[in-house]
Design a protein around this motif. Structure first.
Motif, PDB file in Angstrom:
ATOM      1  N   ALA A  33      21.827  45.176  32.510  1.00  0.00           N
ATOM      2  CA  ALA A  33      20.410  44.935  32.800  1.00  0.00           C
ATOM      3  C   ALA A  33      20.175  43.655  33.603  1.00  0.00           C
ATOM      4  N   SER A  34      21.225  42.880  33.841  1.00  0.00           N
ATOM      5  CA  SER A  34      21.055  41.587  34.503  1.00  0.00           C
ATOM      6  C   SER A  34      21.221  41.695  36.021  1.00  0.00           C
ATOM      7  N   ASP A  35      21.013  40.567  36.690  1.00  0.00           N
ATOM      8  CA  ASP A  35      21.240  40.464  38.129  1.00  0.00           C
ATOM      9  C   ASP A  35      22.754  40.435  38.356  1.00  0.00           C
ATOM     10  N   LEU A  36      23.273  41.391  39.083  1.00  0.00           N
ATOM     11  CA  LEU A  36      24.715  41.518  39.271  1.00  0.00           C
ATOM     12  C   LEU A  36      25.205  40.906  40.588  1.00  0.00           C
ATOM     13  N   SER A  37      24.329  40.208  41.291  1.00  0.00           N
ATOM     14  CA  SER A  37      24.769  39.613  42.553  1.00  0.00           C
ATOM     15  C   SER A  37      25.783  38.508  42.279  1.00  0.00           C
ATOM     16  N   GLY A  38      26.774  38.414  43.136  1.00  0.00           N
ATOM     17  CA  GLY A  38      27.833  37.420  42.974  1.00  0.00           C
ATOM     18  C   GLY A  38      28.869  37.797  41.942  1.00  0.00           C
ATOM     19  N   LEU A  39      28.793  39.037  41.454  1.00  0.00           N
ATOM     20  CA  LEU A  39      29.759  39.510  40.463  1.00  0.00           C
ATOM     21  C   LEU A  39      30.673  40.558  41.085  1.00  0.00           C
ATOM     22  N   HIS A  40      31.898  40.583  40.620  1.00  0.00           N
ATOM     23  CA  HIS A  40      32.883  41.573  41.031  1.00  0.00           C
ATOM     24  C   HIS A  40      33.482  42.141  39.753  1.00  0.00           C
ATOM     25  N   TYR A  51      31.866  54.469  28.116  1.00  0.00           N
ATOM     26  CA  TYR A  51      30.616  53.715  28.046  1.00  0.00           C
ATOM     27  C   TYR A  51      29.758  53.865  29.291  1.00  0.00           C
ATOM     28  N   ALA A  52      29.921  54.965  30.009  1.00  0.00           N
ATOM     29  CA  ALA A  52      29.201  55.176  31.267  1.00  0.00           C
ATOM     30  C   ALA A  52      27.684  55.019  31.119  1.00  0.00           C
ATOM     31  N   ALA A  53      27.133  55.500  30.039  1.00  0.00           N
ATOM     32  CA  ALA A  53      25.680  55.418  29.850  1.00  0.00           C
ATOM     33  C   ALA A  53      25.206  53.984  29.658  1.00  0.00           C
ATOM     34  N   LYS A  54      26.057  53.122  29.102  1.00  0.00           N
ATOM     35  CA  LYS A  54      25.684  51.732  28.859  1.00  0.00           C
ATOM     36  C   LYS A  54      25.949  50.835  30.061  1.00  0.00           C
ATOM     37  N   MET A  55      26.683  51.357  31.062  1.00  0.00           N
ATOM     38  CA  MET A  55      27.058  50.509  32.193  1.00  0.00           C
ATOM     39  C   MET A  55      26.846  51.213  33.530  1.00  0.00           C
ATOM     40  N   ASP A  56      25.796  52.035  33.609  1.00  0.00           N
ATOM     41  CA  ASP A  56      25.547  52.802  34.824  1.00  0.00           C
ATOM     42  C   ASP A  56      25.322  51.916  36.056  1.00  0.00           C
ATOM     43  N   LYS A  57      24.604  50.815  35.894  1.00  0.00           N
ATOM     44  CA  LYS A  57      24.354  49.900  37.014  1.00  0.00           C
ATOM     45  C   LYS A  57      25.655  49.215  37.444  1.00  0.00           C
ATOM     46  N   ILE A  58      26.480  48.857  36.487  1.00  0.00           N
ATOM     47  CA  ILE A  58      27.785  48.246  36.780  1.00  0.00           C
ATOM     48  C   ILE A  58      28.664  49.241  37.528  1.00  0.00           C
ATOM     49  N   LEU A  59      28.684  50.490  37.062  1.00  0.00           N
ATOM     50  CA  LEU A  59      29.542  51.500  37.675  1.00  0.00           C
ATOM     51  C   LEU A  59      29.067  51.909  39.068  1.00  0.00           C
ATOM     52  N   ALA A  60      27.831  51.589  39.403  1.00  0.00           N
ATOM     53  CA  ALA A  60      27.313  51.867  40.747  1.00  0.00           C
ATOM     54  C   ALA A  60      27.408  50.641  41.650  1.00  0.00           C
ATOM     55  N   HIS A  61      27.911  49.539  41.131  1.00  0.00           N
ATOM     56  CA  HIS A  61      27.979  48.278  41.880  1.00  0.00           C
ATOM     57  C   HIS A  61      28.914  48.403  43.073  1.00  0.00           C
ATOM     58  N   SER A  62      28.581  47.729  44.146  1.00  0.00           N
ATOM     59  CA  SER A  62      29.384  47.824  45.377  1.00  0.00           C
ATOM     60  C   SER A  62      30.755  47.165  45.252  1.00  0.00           C
ATOM     61  N   SER A  63      30.908  46.235  44.319  1.00  0.00           N
ATOM     62  CA  SER A  63      32.211  45.596  44.120  1.00  0.00           C
ATOM     63  C   SER A  63      32.770  45.972  42.754  1.00  0.00           C
ATOM     64  N   LEU A  64      33.156  47.224  42.660  1.00  0.00           N
ATOM     65  CA  LEU A  64      33.731  47.773  41.429  1.00  0.00           C
ATOM     66  C   LEU A  64      35.114  48.325  41.744  1.00  0.00           C
ATOM     67  N   LEU A  65      36.083  47.918  40.965  1.00  0.00           N
ATOM     68  CA  LEU A  65      37.431  48.455  41.064  1.00  0.00           C
ATOM     69  C   LEU A  65      37.775  49.076  39.721  1.00  0.00           C
ATOM     70  N   LEU A  66      37.995  50.380  39.709  1.00  0.00           N
ATOM     71  CA  LEU A  66      38.417  51.074  38.503  1.00  0.00           C
ATOM     72  C   LEU A  66      39.941  51.132  38.488  1.00  0.00           C
ATOM     73  N   ILE A  67      40.523  50.778  37.359  1.00  0.00           N
ATOM     74  CA  ILE A  67      41.974  50.845  37.246  1.00  0.00           C
ATOM     75  C   ILE A  67      42.357  51.635  36.003  1.00  0.00           C
TER      76      ILE A  67
END
Length: 122
Positions: A33-40, A51-67
């Motif tokens: 729910a927070s401002d994700l700018s400057g985060l990777h 936890y996709a439902a709890k982190m939908d904004k994180i999972l849509a972030h432009s700097s996301l690396l799934l491993i």
């Protein structure tokens, strides 16, 4: 014996300087729910799935690396891809690397973050 829970921030004194570790039962929801700018983000693919439902904004972030949490993901052959991802996403000193997962994701984040850190000076 009861379970000990740590909710106060913990300051880690590293050789690169201090950094803060926070513990929060609602961490995913708060971060999402927070401002994700400057985060990777480097996220364990299984955690993302669970936890996709709890982190939908994180999972849509432009700097996301799934491993994947595998031994192969911790191999030296994989790290150039992690560093390249961070460089391509313009990681800068002062940005924050956020890891969600266990030892594999944490190790990948720590190593890639050090390798991708911009070097200053001549």
């Amino acid at each position: 014996m009861g379970v000990s829970r740590v909710f106060e921030p913990l300051v880690i004194q590293s050789h690169k300087g201090p950094y803060e570790v926070c513990f929060d039962e609602d961490a995913l929801e708060s971060l999402n729910a927070s401002d994700l700018s400057g985060l990777h983000f480097i996220v364990d693919r299984r955690v993302a799935s669970l936890y996709a439902a709890k982190m939908d904004k994180i999972l849509a972030h432009s700097s996301l690396l799934l491993i994947d949490a595998t031994e192969d993901a911790k191999s030296l052959e994989q790290f150039p891809a992690y560093v390249t991802h961070l460089v391509d996403k313009s990681v800068k000193r002062g940005h924050t690397l956020v890891v969600s997962g266990g030892a594999t994701a944490t190790g990948a984040t720590a190593t890639a973050g050090v390798a991708a850190e911009p070097v200053s000076g001549a």
